[in-house]
Scaffold this motif. Structure first.
Motif, PDB file in Angstrom:
ATOM      1  N   ASP A  49       5.731   8.120   3.927  1.00 31.20           N
ATOM      2  CA  ASP A  49       5.215   7.455   5.361  1.00 31.20           C
ATOM      3  C   ASP A  49       6.442   7.332   5.962  1.00 31.20           C
ATOM      4  O   ASP A  49       6.766   7.483   7.255  1.00 31.20           O
ATOM      5  CB  ASP A  49       4.212   6.372   5.074  1.00 31.20           C
ATOM      6  CG  ASP A  49       3.278   6.281   6.555  1.00 31.20           C
ATOM      7  OD1 ASP A  49       3.517   6.982   7.139  1.00 31.20           O
ATOM      8  OD2 ASP A  49       2.988   4.956   6.591  1.00 31.20           O
ATOM      9  N   GLU A  86      16.110  -6.824   5.744  1.00 31.45           N
ATOM     10  CA  GLU A  86      17.128  -5.994   4.853  1.00 31.45           C
ATOM     11  C   GLU A  86      16.360  -5.796   3.631  1.00 31.45           C
ATOM     12  O   GLU A  86      15.356  -6.441   3.300  1.00 31.45           O
ATOM     13  CB  GLU A  86      18.186  -6.957   4.644  1.00 31.45           C
ATOM     14  CG  GLU A  86      18.962  -7.033   5.844  1.00 31.45           C
ATOM     15  CD  GLU A  86      19.946  -5.722   6.252  1.00 31.45           C
ATOM     16  OE1 GLU A  86      19.974  -4.952   5.330  1.00 31.45           O
ATOM     17  OE2 GLU A  86      20.096  -5.503   7.586  1.00 31.45           O
ATOM     18  N   ASP A 101      -5.986  -2.068  -2.467  1.00 36.43           N
ATOM     19  CA  ASP A 101      -6.107  -0.469  -2.665  1.00 36.43           C
ATOM     20  C   ASP A 101      -4.974  -0.034  -3.537  1.00 36.43           C
ATOM     21  O   ASP A 101      -5.202   0.575  -4.511  1.00 36.43           O
ATOM     22  CB  ASP A 101      -5.922   0.134  -1.298  1.00 36.43           C
ATOM     23  CG  ASP A 101      -7.307  -0.214  -0.600  1.00 36.43           C
ATOM     24  OD1 ASP A 101      -8.283  -0.380  -1.095  1.00 36.43           O
ATOM     25  OD2 ASP A 101      -7.285  -0.185   0.731  1.00 36.43           O
ATOM     26  N   GLY A 132       6.844   0.952   3.207  1.00 38.55           N
ATOM     27  CA  GLY A 132       6.269   1.896   4.344  1.00 38.55           C
ATOM     28  C   GLY A 132       6.454   0.980   5.677  1.00 38.55           C
ATOM     29  O   GLY A 132       7.617   0.400   5.944  1.00 38.55           O
ATOM     30  N   THR A 133       5.231   0.978   6.323  1.00 37.90           N
ATOM     31  CA  THR A 133       5.075   0.245   7.649  1.00 37.90           C
ATOM     32  C   THR A 133       5.216  -0.938   7.517  1.00 37.90           C
ATOM     33  O   THR A 133       5.417  -1.877   8.675  1.00 37.90           O
ATOM     34  CB  THR A 133       3.862   0.816   8.425  1.00 37.90           C
ATOM     35  OG1 THR A 133       2.692   0.333   7.493  1.00 37.90           O
ATOM     36  CG2 THR A 133       3.747   2.320   8.660  1.00 37.90           C
ATOM     37  N   GLY A 134       5.335  -1.471   6.423  1.00 38.55           N
ATOM     38  CA  GLY A 134       5.241  -2.910   6.427  1.00 38.55           C
ATOM     39  C   GLY A 134       6.544  -3.708   6.226  1.00 38.55           C
ATOM     40  O   GLY A 134       6.853  -4.795   6.184  1.00 38.55           O
ATOM     41  N   LYS A 167      10.441  -4.777   7.209  1.00 40.85           N
ATOM     42  CA  LYS A 167      11.130  -5.421   8.056  1.00 40.85           C
ATOM     43  C   LYS A 167      12.367  -5.968   7.554  1.00 40.85           C
ATOM     44  O   LYS A 167      12.430  -6.337   6.471  1.00 40.85           O
ATOM     45  CB  LYS A 167      10.623  -6.332   8.773  1.00 40.85           C
ATOM     46  CG  LYS A 167       9.401  -6.202   9.839  1.00 40.85           C
ATOM     47  CD  LYS A 167       8.973  -7.591  10.474  1.00 40.85           C
ATOM     48  CE  LYS A 167       8.011  -7.219  11.722  1.00 40.85           C
ATOM     49  NZ  LYS A 167       6.693  -7.089  11.121  1.00 40.85           N
ATOM     50  N   ASP A 198       0.169   4.552  -2.111  1.00 36.29           N
ATOM     51  CA  ASP A 198      -0.005   6.124  -2.098  1.00 36.29           C
ATOM     52  C   ASP A 198       0.986   6.620  -3.285  1.00 36.29           C
ATOM     53  O   ASP A 198       0.676   7.733  -3.610  1.00 36.29           O
ATOM     54  CB  ASP A 198       0.862   6.271  -0.770  1.00 36.29           C
ATOM     55  CG  ASP A 198       0.160   5.775   0.518  1.00 36.29           C
ATOM     56  OD1 ASP A 198      -1.003   5.464   0.234  1.00 36.29           O
ATOM     57  OD2 ASP A 198       0.864   5.690   1.555  1.00 36.29           O
ATOM     58  N   ASN A 240       0.740  -1.042  -0.094  1.00 37.73           N
ATOM     59  CA  ASN A 240       0.111  -0.069  -0.039  1.00 37.73           C
ATOM     60  C   ASN A 240       1.022   1.365  -0.244  1.00 37.73           C
ATOM     61  O   ASN A 240       0.379   2.406  -0.575  1.00 37.73           O
ATOM     62  CB  ASN A 240      -0.917  -0.050   1.148  1.00 37.73           C
ATOM     63  CG  ASN A 240      -2.026  -0.933   0.839  1.00 37.73           C
ATOM     64  OD1 ASN A 240      -2.551  -1.119  -0.374  1.00 37.73           O
ATOM     65  ND2 ASN A 240      -2.618  -1.434   1.853  1.00 37.73           N
ATOM     66  N   ASN A 241       2.191   1.198   0.506  1.00 40.31           N
ATOM     67  CA  ASN A 241       2.906   2.398   0.206  1.00 40.31           C
ATOM     68  C   ASN A 241       2.989   2.516  -1.345  1.00 40.31           C
ATOM     69  O   ASN A 241       2.983   3.817  -1.674  1.00 40.31           O
ATOM     70  CB  ASN A 241       4.430   2.091   0.902  1.00 40.31           C
ATOM     71  CG  ASN A 241       5.140   3.264   1.189  1.00 40.31           C
ATOM     72  OD1 ASN A 241       6.160   3.461   0.407  1.00 40.31           O
ATOM     73  ND2 ASN A 241       4.969   4.157   2.091  1.00 40.31           N
TER      74      ASN A 241
HETATM   75  N1  LIG Z   1      -5.199   1.749   2.229  1.00 38.87           N
HETATM   76  C1  LIG Z   1      -4.364   1.325   3.172  1.00 38.87           C
HETATM   77  O1  LIG Z   1      -4.158   0.410   3.940  1.00 38.87           O
HETATM   78  C2  LIG Z   1      -3.589   2.398   3.439  1.00 38.87           C
HETATM   79  C3  LIG Z   1      -1.970   2.384   3.644  1.00 38.87           C
HETATM   80  N2  LIG Z   1      -1.106   3.319   3.871  1.00 38.87           N
HETATM   81  C4  LIG Z   1       0.299   3.140   3.225  1.00 38.87           C
HETATM   82  O2  LIG Z   1       0.418   1.755   3.248  1.00 38.87           O
HETATM   83  C5  LIG Z   1       1.683   1.285   3.826  1.00 38.87           C
HETATM   84  C6  LIG Z   1       1.745   0.144   4.585  1.00 38.87           C
HETATM   85  O3  LIG Z   1       1.324  -0.969   3.213  1.00 38.87           O
HETATM   86  P1  LIG Z   1       1.579  -2.469   3.526  1.00 38.87           P
HETATM   87  O4  LIG Z   1       1.124  -2.979   4.630  1.00 38.87           O
HETATM   88  O5  LIG Z   1       1.350  -2.829   2.213  1.00 38.87           O
HETATM   89  O6  LIG Z   1       3.048  -2.693   3.517  1.00 38.87           O
HETATM   90  P2  LIG Z   1       4.303  -1.926   2.621  1.00 38.87           P
HETATM   91  O7  LIG Z   1       3.669  -1.386   1.422  1.00 38.87           O
HETATM   92  O8  LIG Z   1       5.068  -0.878   3.490  1.00 38.87           O
HETATM   93  O9  LIG Z   1       5.205  -3.143   2.190  1.00 38.87           O
HETATM   94  C7  LIG Z   1       5.069  -3.975   1.124  1.00 38.87           C
HETATM   95  C8  LIG Z   1       5.390  -5.273   1.285  1.00 38.87           C
HETATM   96  O10 LIG Z   1       6.659  -5.445   1.504  1.00 38.87           O
HETATM   97  C9  LIG Z   1       6.755  -6.678   2.193  1.00 38.87           C
HETATM   98  N3  LIG Z   1       8.170  -6.586   3.054  1.00 38.87           N
HETATM   99  C10 LIG Z   1       8.359  -6.401   4.382  1.00 38.87           C
HETATM  100  N4  LIG Z   1       9.655  -6.379   4.514  1.00 38.87           N
HETATM  101  C11 LIG Z   1      10.438  -6.740   3.196  1.00 38.87           C
HETATM  102  C12 LIG Z   1      11.640  -6.966   3.029  1.00 38.87           C
HETATM  103  N5  LIG Z   1      12.499  -6.795   3.792  1.00 38.87           N
HETATM  104  N6  LIG Z   1      11.930  -7.450   1.855  1.00 38.87           N
HETATM  105  C13 LIG Z   1      11.056  -7.985   0.902  1.00 38.87           C
HETATM  106  N7  LIG Z   1       9.571  -7.602   1.079  1.00 38.87           N
HETATM  107  C14 LIG Z   1       9.166  -6.975   2.259  1.00 38.87           C
HETATM  108  C15 LIG Z   1       5.796  -6.558   3.061  1.00 38.87           C
HETATM  109  O11 LIG Z   1       5.535  -8.104   3.444  1.00 38.87           O
HETATM  110  C16 LIG Z   1       4.589  -6.201   2.628  1.00 38.87           C
HETATM  111  O12 LIG Z   1       3.740  -7.012   1.839  1.00 38.87           O
HETATM  112  C17 LIG Z   1       1.730   2.718   4.939  1.00 38.87           C
HETATM  113  O13 LIG Z   1       3.344   2.709   5.168  1.00 38.87           O
HETATM  114  C18 LIG Z   1       1.191   3.818   4.399  1.00 38.87           C
HETATM  115  O14 LIG Z   1       2.105   4.323   3.173  1.00 38.87           O
HETATM  116  C19 LIG Z   1      -1.549   4.782   3.821  1.00 38.87           C
HETATM  117  O15 LIG Z   1      -1.887   4.979   2.408  1.00 38.87           O
HETATM  118  C20 LIG Z   1      -3.091   4.761   4.390  1.00 38.87           C
HETATM  119  C21 LIG Z   1      -4.079   3.904   3.823  1.00 38.87           C
END
Ligand SMILES: NC(=O)C1=CN([C@@H]2O[C@H](COP(=O)(O)OP(=O)(O)OC[C@H]3O[C@@H](n4cnc5c(N)ncnc54)[C@H](O)[C@@H]3O)[C@@H](O)[C@H]2O)[C@@H](O)CC1
Ligand SMILES: [K+]
Length: 411
Positions: free
Chosen positions: A168, A144, A100, A138-140, A142, A71, A67-68
């Motif tokens: 974010d 490297e 999304d 983004g917040t997802g 962890k 955005d 979701n990052n």
């Molecule tokens: N509709 C929504 O849910 C909203 C989400 N928000 C955005 O969504 C972000 C969070 O989105 P997500 O939870 O999809 O996560 P991310 O978009 O931060 O991460 C994407 C994917 O990367 C994977 N990942 C994590 N560490 C990794 C690594 N070391 N190597 C490879 N892959 C890895 C995760 O499993 C995740 O599936 C927020 O930071 C923010 O920017 C905002 O837009 C507010 C609304």
């Protein structure tokens, strides 16, 4: 138009999990679904770009799969609609997008925006862009960065004149622990949403976050009221408010007495600095207990200080009895003079004790902390001192500064 972001940061910070677990419920309570929240997030970032980088017309938007990236696609759409030249580079196959993020991608596609897969040629041509938008993780995130993400981050970091806005969280920074992955991106500005993430506030993460901007997306107040934060952020202005007002008729004996113990032979500087800091921050009286050789040096130019040369540790008793706060450690050293003072202090009674520097080194060597009888203790370790106290490596501390601080506080 109303500003969608602010540089006045909230006081409370949260883990990534707290935000992820609660944003949906908070949004629904306010009548939004998360795709609307994503639109708001993209709009806030685009507005920031317009206000602060309005003449940077050639945007490079780097995208991941979550979701990052969603955005990032919204930012791309808005920028294109407003006449910017937008290049989208995805580091994952867009077929893997879902939810999304997929919706946001389709919005771009319908507007005629093409997405390039990461390709070396493009990465060599960073000088063709005026601004990079980091929407990879983004917040997802962890651990490297996968290699191809790390490579592009390194390349972008090498282009000093190419500003980077992270959405974010800077990609490669853990929003909860402040751990920084190898080759994490270095942003000029990070615009964070809904709630401040604690991992953006400390340690090496600070070098990657750049200027921190907050966009509540209309969810921040309810989020703050519903979710308890374990991390409070202080600014100097807040600390000033926390100090009680002085009565006009107040005099020094009513305003606290700090005793600073430290400054071994040849090490007058640290104890002088801590004593002077106590004076400057408002202590009514400040005494210094130091090596007899240092008395003149500590007093020089700061004649409010009461400086005592300590030959034998029992001389501390009279000083401690008068003090409301005792500081031990700056420049204390580790020799016999210092050891004797430390041992004596560990059996002394004082209400409040701040342990710093060599005091922390002694504490790390003690098999048990003999200061248990104290009512209030404050430790001020840097990462290396915290590592010694916990018996772990500096790297382990940097991997989770919050957890390290918590563990120390529970000992
Ligand atoms: N509709 C929504 O849910 C909203 C989400 N928000 C955005 O969504 C972000 C969070 O989105 P997500 O939870 O999809 O996560 P991310 O978009 O931060 O991460 C994407 C994917 O990367 C994977 N990942 C994590 N560490 C990794 C690594 N070391 N190597 C490879 N892959 C890895 C995760 O499993 C995740 O599936 C927020 O930071 C923010 O920017 C905002 O837009 C507010 C609304
Ligand atoms: K990001």
């Amino acid at each position: 138009m109303e500003s969608l972001y602010t540089t006045n940061l909230p006081q409370f910070a949260y883990t990534a999990e707290q935000v992820q677990n609660n944003e949906k419920q908070v949004a629904e309570q306010l009548g939004f679904d998360l795709s609307e929240v994503m639109q708001k997030a993209g709009a806030a970032v685009f507005q920031y770009i317009e206000h602060h980088y309005g003449n940077h017309r050639r945007l490079l938007i780097l995208l991941g799969k979550g979701n990052n990236a969603g955005d990032g696609y919204i930012v791309a759409y808005l920028a294109q609609q407003n006449g910017y030249q937008v290049t989208l580079v995805s580091f994952v196959d867009v077929k893997s997008l879902h939810g999304d993020a997929l919706g946001a991608y389709l919005q771009c596609q319908q507007a005629g925006l093409a997405v390039c897969q990461s390709n070396d040629l493009l990465l060599q041509e960073l000088s063709a862009f005026d601004l990079v938008v980091d929407a990879m993780f983004g917040t997802g995130f962890k651990g490297e960065l996968p290699e191809h993400f790390g490579q592009v981050c390194t390349l972008v970091n090498q282009h000093d004149n190419l500003p980077v806005i992270s959405i974010d969280v800077p990609s490669g920074v853990n929003a909860t622990s402040a751990a920084v992955a190898n080759n994490a991106i270095k942003a000029n500005v990070t615009i964070t949403f809904i709630a401040l993430k604690q991992g953006l506030l400390t340690g090496r993460a600070l070098e990657h976050v750049g200027k921190l901007v907050f966009a509540g997306l209309a969810l921040d107040e309810l989020f703050r009221d519903k979710i308890k934060s374990n991390v409070t952020r202080f600014e100097l202005s807040q600390l000033k408010k926390a100090l009680p007002n002085r009565a006009l008729a107040a005099y020094k004996n009513q305003l606290g007495h700090v005793l600073c113990i430290g400054g071994n032979k040849g090490m007058a500087g640290a104890i002088r600095l801590s004593a002077e800091a106590a004076l400057r921050s408002g202590a009514g009286l400040v005494s210094v207990a130091t090596h007899p050789d240092n008395c003149a040096a500590v007093l020089q130019g700061r004649y409010e200080l009461m400086v005592h040369g300590i030959d034998a540790e029992h001389q501390l008793l009279a000083l401690i009895n008068k003090a409301s706060v005792v500081v031990i450690g700056p420049g204390l050293g580790q020799d016999v003079w210092a050891q004797n003072i430390w041992q004596w202090m560990m059996n002394a009674q004082c209400l409040r004790l701040v342990i710093d520097a060599d005091g922390l080194n002694f504490l790390a060597k003690s098999d048990k902390c003999t200061t248990d009888n104290l009512t209030e203790r404050v430790l001020t370790p840097h990462a290396g001192e915290a590592a010694r106290l916990l018996g772990i490596s500096n790297r382990d501390v940097e991997q989770d500064r919050f957890d390290s601080a918590l563990q120390l506080s529970q000992r």
